[in-house]
Design a protein around this motif. Sequence first.
Motif, PDB file in Angstrom:
ATOM      1  N   MET A  25     -11.745  -2.536  -4.319  1.00 29.64           N
ATOM      2  CA  MET A  25     -10.678  -2.330  -3.458  1.00 29.64           C
ATOM      3  C   MET A  25      -9.725  -3.647  -3.403  1.00 29.64           C
ATOM      4  N   ASP A  26     -10.343  -4.936  -3.470  1.00 26.69           N
ATOM      5  CA  ASP A  26      -9.562  -6.169  -3.791  1.00 26.69           C
ATOM      6  C   ASP A  26      -8.661  -6.095  -5.137  1.00 26.69           C
ATOM      7  N   GLU A  27      -9.095  -5.426  -5.995  1.00 20.98           N
ATOM      8  CA  GLU A  27      -8.434  -5.523  -7.442  1.00 20.98           C
ATOM      9  C   GLU A  27      -7.382  -4.333  -7.373  1.00 20.98           C
ATOM     10  N   LEU A  28      -7.672  -3.313  -6.688  1.00 20.05           N
ATOM     11  CA  LEU A  28      -6.655  -2.340  -6.327  1.00 20.05           C
ATOM     12  C   LEU A  28      -5.357  -2.879  -5.668  1.00 20.05           C
ATOM     13  N   PHE A  29      -5.983  -3.590  -4.533  1.00 19.63           N
ATOM     14  CA  PHE A  29      -4.973  -4.377  -3.519  1.00 19.63           C
ATOM     15  C   PHE A  29      -3.907  -5.091  -4.103  1.00 19.63           C
ATOM     16  N   ASN A  30      -4.652  -6.113  -5.145  1.00 24.38           N
ATOM     17  CA  ASN A  30      -3.876  -7.115  -5.887  1.00 24.38           C
ATOM     18  C   ASN A  30      -2.875  -6.294  -6.831  1.00 24.38           C
ATOM     19  N   GLU A  31      -3.470  -5.437  -7.448  1.00 24.17           N
ATOM     20  CA  GLU A  31      -2.592  -4.745  -8.475  1.00 24.17           C
ATOM     21  C   GLU A  31      -1.355  -4.046  -7.610  1.00 24.17           C
ATOM     22  N   MET A  32      -1.535  -3.578  -6.648  1.00 21.19           N
ATOM     23  CA  MET A  32      -0.471  -2.847  -5.743  1.00 21.19           C
ATOM     24  C   MET A  32       0.360  -3.849  -5.432  1.00 21.19           C
ATOM     25  N   GLU A  33       0.004  -4.967  -4.818  1.00 23.45           N
ATOM     26  CA  GLU A  33       0.831  -6.155  -4.254  1.00 23.45           C
ATOM     27  C   GLU A  33       1.727  -6.564  -5.403  1.00 23.45           C
ATOM     28  N   ALA A  34       1.083  -6.833  -6.385  1.00 23.38           N
ATOM     29  CA  ALA A  34       1.758  -7.437  -7.874  1.00 23.38           C
ATOM     30  C   ALA A  34       2.962  -6.555  -8.265  1.00 23.38           C
ATOM     31  N   ARG A  35       2.788  -4.922  -8.257  1.00 25.78           N
ATOM     32  CA  ARG A  35       3.524  -3.972  -8.750  1.00 25.78           C
ATOM     33  C   ARG A  35       4.807  -4.036  -7.650  1.00 25.78           C
ATOM     34  N   LEU A  36       4.610  -4.042  -6.346  1.00 21.44           N
ATOM     35  CA  LEU A  36       5.645  -3.845  -5.134  1.00 21.44           C
ATOM     36  C   LEU A  36       6.343  -5.202  -5.312  1.00 21.44           C
TER      37      LEU A  36
END
Length: 225
Positions: A4-15
């Motif tokens: 979940m941390d990895e997915l959140f970091n990916e989401m934040e980087a994309r946004l």
Amino acid sequence: MTMMDELFNEMEARLTKLGMSTMGDNKVDKGKVENIEKKYVISLPELYKHFLLSYEEVEFEQEIQFKTIENTPWSHGDGFESLASFFVTTDGTNKLEKKIEQYYERIPTSIFPIADDSAGNLICIGVKDDEYRGRIYFWDHENELVAKVMLDEDLKDVSSIDNYWDNVYLIAESFIDFIRSLEMKNDSIVEDINSKIIGINMSSNFMEKMRLAREKLEAKEKRKK
């Protein structure tokens, strides 16, 4: 680091790459999200819940678009749709709770509004039933059930909002896939939104017609039982 941390970091980087800016101190009261889940008896997908808890308000520096799995009546020639605003838990035009109340009993209870486009259509996330949970959908406001009932259209096989999906289209298999699909709109893309938008006068008379239409659907469902 958890998945979940990895997915959140990916989401934040994309946004962030898309020029996202946030307002406020980005500390959302967890109780607000929990209260929504309790009130509507739903369980929000985990990554989307992290999104709500992390951002008070989300804005982009330029127009954003995304590609859908299923084409909608609003798709551009290249299959893209527009993203206007994410709904958030703080007060304002895009307050999530206001949007839920506005569209409650107008969209299936298996999906939940999370954003909109520039023409009054919704982006929703599945919150109930394995078939829908976690998936992202586009809800076309011009083909909604309540409007059809108001126009006395023949809907023999439809008894409630929950079994009407003719105006719902699959966008992505998950919230992270939806975020991955977002991109800055190409300036060469010309939208003919004005030719598609039908103005609706949200007068008390219109709202009364919507109420009567919902009652008609409820009566039909009771007769079937």
